[in-house]
Design a protein around this motif. Structure first.
Motif, PDB file in Angstrom:
ATOM      1  N   PRO A  54       0.985  -1.135   0.086  1.00 29.34           N
ATOM      2  CA  PRO A  54       0.080  -0.021   0.039  1.00 29.34           C
ATOM      3  C   PRO A  54       0.705   1.176   0.017  1.00 29.34           C
ATOM      4  O   PRO A  54       1.807   1.347   0.545  1.00 29.34           O
ATOM      5  N   PRO A  55       0.277   2.282  -0.602  1.00 29.59           N
ATOM      6  CA  PRO A  55       1.175   3.710  -0.483  1.00 29.59           C
ATOM      7  C   PRO A  55       1.038   4.409   0.628  1.00 29.59           C
ATOM      8  O   PRO A  55       1.328   5.732   0.765  1.00 29.59           O
ATOM      9  N   ILE A  56       0.255   3.874   1.681  1.00 25.83           N
ATOM     10  CA  ILE A  56       0.197   4.519   3.019  1.00 25.83           C
ATOM     11  C   ILE A  56       0.728   3.866   4.003  1.00 25.83           C
ATOM     12  O   ILE A  56       0.731   2.549   4.010  1.00 25.83           O
ATOM     13  N   VAL A  57       1.206   4.596   5.117  1.00 28.61           N
ATOM     14  CA  VAL A  57       1.972   4.021   6.209  1.00 28.61           C
ATOM     15  C   VAL A  57       1.048   3.445   6.993  1.00 28.61           C
ATOM     16  O   VAL A  57       0.153   4.231   7.609  1.00 28.61           O
ATOM     17  N   ASP A  58       0.947   2.084   7.281  1.00 33.83           N
ATOM     18  CA  ASP A  58      -0.248   1.280   8.108  1.00 33.83           C
ATOM     19  C   ASP A  58       0.709   0.218   9.013  1.00 33.83           C
ATOM     20  O   ASP A  58       1.534  -0.355   8.304  1.00 33.83           O
ATOM     21  N   PRO A  59       0.300   0.489  10.160  1.00 35.89           N
ATOM     22  CA  PRO A  59       0.911  -0.574  11.206  1.00 35.89           C
ATOM     23  C   PRO A  59       0.863  -1.930  10.931  1.00 35.89           C
ATOM     24  O   PRO A  59       1.703  -2.764  11.108  1.00 35.89           O
ATOM     25  N   ALA A  60      -0.441  -2.179  10.282  1.00 32.78           N
ATOM     26  CA  ALA A  60      -0.821  -3.673  10.083  1.00 32.78           C
ATOM     27  C   ALA A  60       0.157  -4.075   8.931  1.00 32.78           C
ATOM     28  O   ALA A  60       0.009  -5.383   8.779  1.00 32.78           O
ATOM     29  N   ALA A  61       0.505  -3.201   7.875  1.00 33.71           N
ATOM     30  CA  ALA A  61       1.036  -3.708   6.734  1.00 33.71           C
ATOM     31  C   ALA A  61       2.582  -4.053   6.992  1.00 33.71           C
ATOM     32  O   ALA A  61       3.132  -3.342   7.825  1.00 33.71           O
ATOM     33  N   ALA A  62       3.067  -5.015   6.117  1.00 32.05           N
ATOM     34  CA  ALA A  62       4.446  -5.155   6.132  1.00 32.05           C
ATOM     35  C   ALA A  62       5.355  -4.320   5.835  1.00 32.05           C
ATOM     36  O   ALA A  62       6.353  -4.288   6.169  1.00 32.05           O
ATOM     37  N   GLY A  63       4.950  -3.524   4.615  1.00 30.47           N
ATOM     38  CA  GLY A  63       5.789  -2.563   4.160  1.00 30.47           C
ATOM     39  C   GLY A  63       5.044  -1.639   3.349  1.00 30.47           C
ATOM     40  O   GLY A  63       3.737  -1.695   3.330  1.00 30.47           O
ATOM     41  N   TYR A  64       5.466  -0.616   2.752  1.00 25.78           N
ATOM     42  CA  TYR A  64       4.644   0.490   2.014  1.00 25.78           C
ATOM     43  C   TYR A  64       5.335   0.947   0.900  1.00 25.78           C
ATOM     44  O   TYR A  64       6.827   1.138   0.887  1.00 25.78           O
ATOM     45  N   THR A  65       4.865   1.620  -0.019  1.00 18.54           N
ATOM     46  CA  THR A  65       5.417   2.026  -1.074  1.00 18.54           C
ATOM     47  C   THR A  65       5.412   3.663  -1.003  1.00 18.54           C
ATOM     48  O   THR A  65       4.655   4.272  -0.497  1.00 18.54           O
ATOM     49  N   ASP A  66       6.621   4.123  -1.075  1.00 17.21           N
ATOM     50  CA  ASP A  66       6.850   5.765  -1.084  1.00 17.21           C
ATOM     51  C   ASP A  66       6.110   6.367  -1.880  1.00 17.21           C
ATOM     52  O   ASP A  66       6.344   6.395  -2.909  1.00 17.21           O
ATOM     53  N   PRO A  67       4.891   7.293  -1.528  1.00 21.37           N
ATOM     54  CA  PRO A  67       4.406   7.984  -2.411  1.00 21.37           C
ATOM     55  C   PRO A  67       4.929   9.023  -3.090  1.00 21.37           C
ATOM     56  O   PRO A  67       4.591   9.869  -4.205  1.00 21.37           O
ATOM     57  N   LEU A  68       5.911   9.851  -2.350  1.00 21.95           N
ATOM     58  CA  LEU A  68       6.623  10.699  -2.700  1.00 21.95           C
ATOM     59  C   LEU A  68       7.152  11.071  -3.953  1.00 21.95           C
ATOM     60  O   LEU A  68       7.017  12.009  -4.874  1.00 21.95           O
ATOM     61  N   PRO A  69       8.098   9.974  -4.420  1.00 25.10           N
ATOM     62  CA  PRO A  69       8.802  10.120  -5.624  1.00 25.10           C
ATOM     63  C   PRO A  69       7.476  10.221  -6.891  1.00 25.10           C
ATOM     64  O   PRO A  69       7.651  10.885  -7.797  1.00 25.10           O
ATOM     65  N   GLN A  70       6.272   9.431  -6.798  1.00 27.96           N
ATOM     66  CA  GLN A  70       5.441   9.257  -7.918  1.00 27.96           C
ATOM     67  C   GLN A  70       4.663  10.696  -7.718  1.00 27.96           C
ATOM     68  O   GLN A  70       4.490  11.077  -8.933  1.00 27.96           O
ATOM     69  N   ALA A  71       4.513  11.306  -6.858  1.00 22.89           N
ATOM     70  CA  ALA A  71       3.995  12.918  -6.736  1.00 22.89           C
ATOM     71  C   ALA A  71       4.839  13.607  -7.196  1.00 22.89           C
ATOM     72  O   ALA A  71       4.691  14.717  -7.981  1.00 22.89           O
ATOM     73  N   LEU A  72       6.193  13.564  -7.071  1.00 25.06           N
ATOM     74  CA  LEU A  72       7.099  14.350  -7.806  1.00 25.06           C
ATOM     75  C   LEU A  72       7.065  14.111  -9.252  1.00 25.06           C
ATOM     76  O   LEU A  72       7.435  15.182  -9.974  1.00 25.06           O
ATOM     77  N   VAL A  73       6.988  12.989  -9.569  1.00 28.60           N
ATOM     78  CA  VAL A  73       6.955  12.664 -11.238  1.00 28.60           C
ATOM     79  C   VAL A  73       5.861  13.433 -11.737  1.00 28.60           C
ATOM     80  O   VAL A  73       5.717  14.153 -12.898  1.00 28.60           O
ATOM     81  N   LEU A  74       4.636  13.174 -11.175  1.00 30.58           N
ATOM     82  CA  LEU A  74       3.426  13.890 -11.657  1.00 30.58           C
ATOM     83  C   LEU A  74       3.540  15.481 -11.842  1.00 30.58           C
ATOM     84  O   LEU A  74       3.067  15.847 -12.790  1.00 30.58           O
ATOM     85  N   THR A  75       4.157  15.935 -10.908  1.00 33.32           N
ATOM     86  CA  THR A  75       4.456  17.426 -10.663  1.00 33.32           C
ATOM     87  C   THR A  75       5.250  17.911 -11.813  1.00 33.32           C
ATOM     88  O   THR A  75       5.030  18.846 -12.403  1.00 33.32           O
ATOM     89  N   ALA A  76       6.287  17.210 -11.877  1.00 34.12           N
ATOM     90  CA  ALA A  76       7.341  17.391 -12.895  1.00 34.12           C
ATOM     91  C   ALA A  76       6.847  17.276 -14.433  1.00 34.12           C
ATOM     92  O   ALA A  76       7.187  17.882 -15.335  1.00 34.12           O
ATOM     93  N   ILE A  77       5.856  16.240 -14.555  1.00 39.61           N
ATOM     94  CA  ILE A  77       5.268  16.069 -16.024  1.00 39.61           C
ATOM     95  C   ILE A  77       4.475  17.326 -16.399  1.00 39.61           C
ATOM     96  O   ILE A  77       4.379  17.854 -17.305  1.00 39.61           O
ATOM     97  N   VAL A  78       3.752  17.945 -15.359  1.00 29.99           N
ATOM     98  CA  VAL A  78       2.888  18.811 -15.407  1.00 29.99           C
ATOM     99  C   VAL A  78       3.934  20.245 -15.978  1.00 29.99           C
ATOM    100  O   VAL A  78       3.348  20.913 -16.738  1.00 29.99           O
ATOM    101  N   ILE A  79       4.838  20.429 -14.825  1.00 28.84           N
ATOM    102  CA  ILE A  79       5.877  21.686 -15.267  1.00 28.84           C
ATOM    103  C   ILE A  79       6.308  21.490 -16.535  1.00 28.84           C
ATOM    104  O   ILE A  79       6.520  22.443 -17.349  1.00 28.84           O
TER     105      ILE A  79
END
Length: 120
Positions: A54-79
């Motif tokens: 999941p892209p959200i930090v959850d104590p029940a999950a074993a790990g998570y995907t960092d959503p910040l680089p994906q948000a940065l790429v979307l912003t960079a595409i628009v710019i």
């Protein structure tokens, strides 16, 4: 896989710099586009994409995907899209006013090389 991504980023960067150093405005625009693609790939590879996490930090999950680089790429595409549109409009206006596609032009509208400048 990391070597392939790093090589792709290097090739895009090298092609972008080469095209930026050309004398016409259209290769400069394409070079800026290649450089923005290279930055987008770099930002996306920085996130280390994890499968089925999941892209959200959850104590029940074993790990998570960092959503910040994906948000940065979307912003960079628009710019980069806005920057490319502005550059195309400026290049078109420069071509319509001067009648040439050269990136460097004299004040009187004529394009001269180094040999012609030294003769003056």
């Amino acid at each position: 896989m990391e070597y392939l991504i790093a090589s792709g980023i290097g090739v895009l960067t090298a092609a972008g710099v080469y095209l930026l150093l050309r004398g016409q405005t259209f290769p400069i625009i394409i070079g800026l586009t290649y450089l923005s693609y290279a930055v987008n790939l770099f930002l996306f590879s920085m996130g280390r994409l994890a499968i089925d996490l999941p892209p959200i930090v959850d104590p029940a999950a074993a790990g998570y995907t960092d959503p910040l680089p994906q948000a940065l790429v979307l912003t960079a595409i628009v710019i980069s899209f806005g920057m490319t549109a502005l550059t195309v409009v400026l290049a078109l206006r420069g071509f319509l006013e001067s009648g040439t596609d050269a990136a460097q032009a004299e004040r009187d509208g004529g394009v001269t090389g180094l040999a012609e400048r030294s003769e003056r």
